[in-house]
Design an enzyme around this catalytic site. Structure first.
Site, short mmCIF file in Angstrom:
data_model
loop_
_atom_site.label_atom_id
_atom_site.label_comp_id
_atom_site.label_asym_id
_atom_site.label_seq_id
_atom_site.Cartn_x
_atom_site.Cartn_y
_atom_site.Cartn_z
N GLY B 38 26.62 -11.08 11.23
CA GLY B 38 27.68 -11.54 12.13
C GLY B 38 27.15 -12.32 13.32
O GLY B 38 25.98 -12.70 13.36
N HIS B 44 24.03 -19.98 10.16
CA HIS B 44 24.82 -19.32 9.12
C HIS B 44 25.75 -20.32 8.43
O HIS B 44 25.92 -20.30 7.21
CB HIS B 44 25.69 -18.21 9.72
CG HIS B 44 24.92 -17.12 10.41
ND1 HIS B 44 24.90 -16.97 11.78
CD2 HIS B 44 24.13 -16.13 9.92
CE1 HIS B 44 24.15 -15.93 12.10
NE2 HIS B 44 23.65 -15.40 10.99
N GLN B 68 17.73 -1.24 8.68
CA GLN B 68 16.59 -2.08 9.04
C GLN B 68 16.21 -1.96 10.51
O GLN B 68 15.29 -2.64 10.96
CB GLN B 68 16.86 -3.53 8.65
CG GLN B 68 17.88 -4.25 9.51
CD GLN B 68 18.38 -5.53 8.85
OE1 GLN B 68 18.82 -5.53 7.70
NE2 GLN B 68 18.30 -6.64 9.55
N LYS B 186 14.41 -19.32 8.77
CA LYS B 186 13.96 -18.79 10.06
C LYS B 186 13.37 -17.39 9.85
O LYS B 186 12.34 -17.06 10.40
CB LYS B 186 15.10 -18.72 11.08
CG LYS B 186 14.55 -18.68 12.50
CD LYS B 186 15.55 -18.16 13.47
CE LYS B 186 15.11 -16.81 13.94
NZ LYS B 186 16.16 -15.86 14.08
N ARG B 224 20.40 -13.44 18.55
CA ARG B 224 19.80 -12.78 19.71
C ARG B 224 19.62 -13.72 20.91
O ARG B 224 19.40 -13.24 22.02
CB ARG B 224 18.43 -12.18 19.34
CG ARG B 224 18.52 -10.93 18.47
CD ARG B 224 17.18 -10.26 18.32
NE ARG B 224 17.26 -8.99 17.61
CZ ARG B 224 17.10 -8.84 16.30
NH1 ARG B 224 16.86 -9.89 15.53
NH2 ARG B 224 17.17 -7.64 15.74
#
Lengths: 317, 317
Positions: B38, B44, B68, B186, B224
């Site tokens: 998300g 994305h 994870q 990435k 992030r």
């Protein structure tokens, strides 16, 4: 010999296997998978019968999986008789639709770099061990680990075993894409590991456990029984006899697992067997139990000569 | 804002997701899956565009996978904006067919015994660590491990990370049953791990890696990045700038990896970043390289304040 029924299609290529399954699915039919390492006996055939009851078509895989053997185990001497297996399958009422008989499920025919041996598993003596797949450096890196379940019972003396089983079953599920898969309860820990893996990884497969098949003398059927001398076989009956005795003792009220285990260990040892383990565990969690209060399974592994046999008994209290 | 296109169907239940996929397959159509956590960005969306090119229908999964994250990591503060994500998807030409948004992929709604915490992974300091899934004792026991690939690069400081990624991707593959799955370069190590897992477990999925998307200042897009202060963001540009500089140096003939790494480490450190790693590895095996002779990828992870960023550059010599 019974009359010959349907001749199965033999598929050796995984892409062809997948194509066959997709064609079956597109017709709205369901697929039952019976994974075996061949050298079929009545235990396997009973799994096929279970599949006939539930699925529209049945696939039997015959593949001795190097991923579950360590280099010191009996991969090279594991019994095989592919032609005999086919005859048994053809003689079986209803037969089977496909025998999936791949040559090597760890050969990817790609140019990706092979890894060197990756020693990730620790054995009982603190040494690092690998399976036959890693030993030959096939470049296969991915292992499915049911981390808690893989360690106890057979996992103690066979530290790579269940990692190899879970991995090859995941591969077979992805190649055959079955609706149902059938495993015998003789390999009780294997059944629970496969069921847990199937749930935890969300495979759309129902994993069904079938009852243990025994010879007329009570010995649990196993492809490895062929390696027993007549004397060893007679001694090996101490396993099933002591299990049946334990069950009867429990039914009369005995709940102390230490006493039950000691009695079984003594009987098998006196008969000349070398105990690997004799444990009473919870049927779901496979955790050792001290006092029987809920459904348990009494699991035994023992050596007779060079043959390691396992057996178990579910006891529902 | 662009014109609103197709409104995606939102599916939260895994059985319903599987049913949808089977219905699509029965019509002979192919499915593309874009797994995300998300907080969608252009990276994305470019994966979704790739899916439009290859598959008949596109499923985007939005799920922040606790498997994870270790308990000390940023699971609870991972950014999320489901409503905003839906708006972005609807504004995208072609849209998507389904958003798979499960609440908890580790809740099996069964009565099987929960395990206690099973500490199976060793961290850099020799301590045993678990993921957030084990910490809450969900009874999930099965982990997919790409054993060699999971240890290097990001695996050093995040020892449960790739085990969790491989496991959740296996689950998503089994639930969504896609023909194609799209991952950004990435997360280079993640892409290679997913590709190897897919091959090794014989998933019938083609895993496609897409190029890194960068902001106008060159910073690789990441959910992030939202946590970076303007000052931190400015400092973080040292990552992509030094990577581009390294690439140009290599193209001019530099093959010595130690010198290349030292130069990048110095640039990022001087800008105020804290290097986690800066490594030049083989594109396929992810093994460290000392002298560049074949295609490599230069991978970097560094902290800016409380934010850990990764970036990389493929260099094809």
């Amino acid at each position: 010999m019974a009359t010959t029924n349907k001749e199965p299609e033999i598929i050796t290529d995984k892409n062809q296997m997948r194509k066959w399954s997709r064609a079956i699915r597109s017709q709205g039919m369901t697929i039952g998978l019976v994974p075996t390492m061949g050298y079929l006996h009545e235990g396997h055939l009973s799994l096929i019968n279970e599949s006939h009851k539930r699925a529209n078509v049945t696939v039997v895989s015959i593949y001795v999986n190097p991923g579950q053997f360590s280099p010191s185990e009996d991969l090279s001497t594991y019994p095989s008789d592919f032609h005999g297996d086919l005859l048994k399958l053809m003689a079986l009422p209803g037969g089977v639709d496909v025998v999936f008989h791949p040559r090597d499920l760890y050969d990817y025919k790609t140019t990706t770099t092979s890894s060197n041996v990756n020693k990730d598993i620790i054995d009982e003596k603190g040494g690092r061990v690998v399976s036959c797949v890693e030993e030959r450096g096939a470049g296969h890196e991915t292992w499915v680990r049911v981390e808690k379940f893989e360690k106890g019972l057979c996992g103690k003396s066979r530290p790579v075993f269940f990692r190899g089983v879970a991995t090859v079953v995941a591969k077979l599920f992805n190649i055959v894409d079955p609706d149902f898969a059938f495993f015998g309860k003789k390999d009780y820990q294997q059944l629970r590991i496969v069921q847990r893996m199937t749930r935890d990884l969300d495979f759309a497969v129902e994993v069904i456990g079938s009852e243990i098949k025994r010879d007329s003398d009570g010995l649990a059927l196993s492809s490895r029984n062929v390696h027993l001398s007549p004397e060893e076989r007679e001694k090996a009956l101490s396993i099933n006899r002591s299990l049946f005795r334990a069950k009867s003792t429990i039914e009369k009220g005995q709940v102390n697992c230490k006493e039950l285990r000691d009695s079984v260990i003594q009987a098998i040892s006196e008969a000349g067997g070398k105990i690997d383990y004799a444990e009473i565990v919870d049927q779901e969690s496979l955790e050792a139990v001290e006092e029987i209060k809920s459904p348990v399974v009494f699991c035994i592994a023992a050596w007779f000569g060079k043959v390691r046999l396992i057996d178990n008994m579910e006891i529902n209290v």
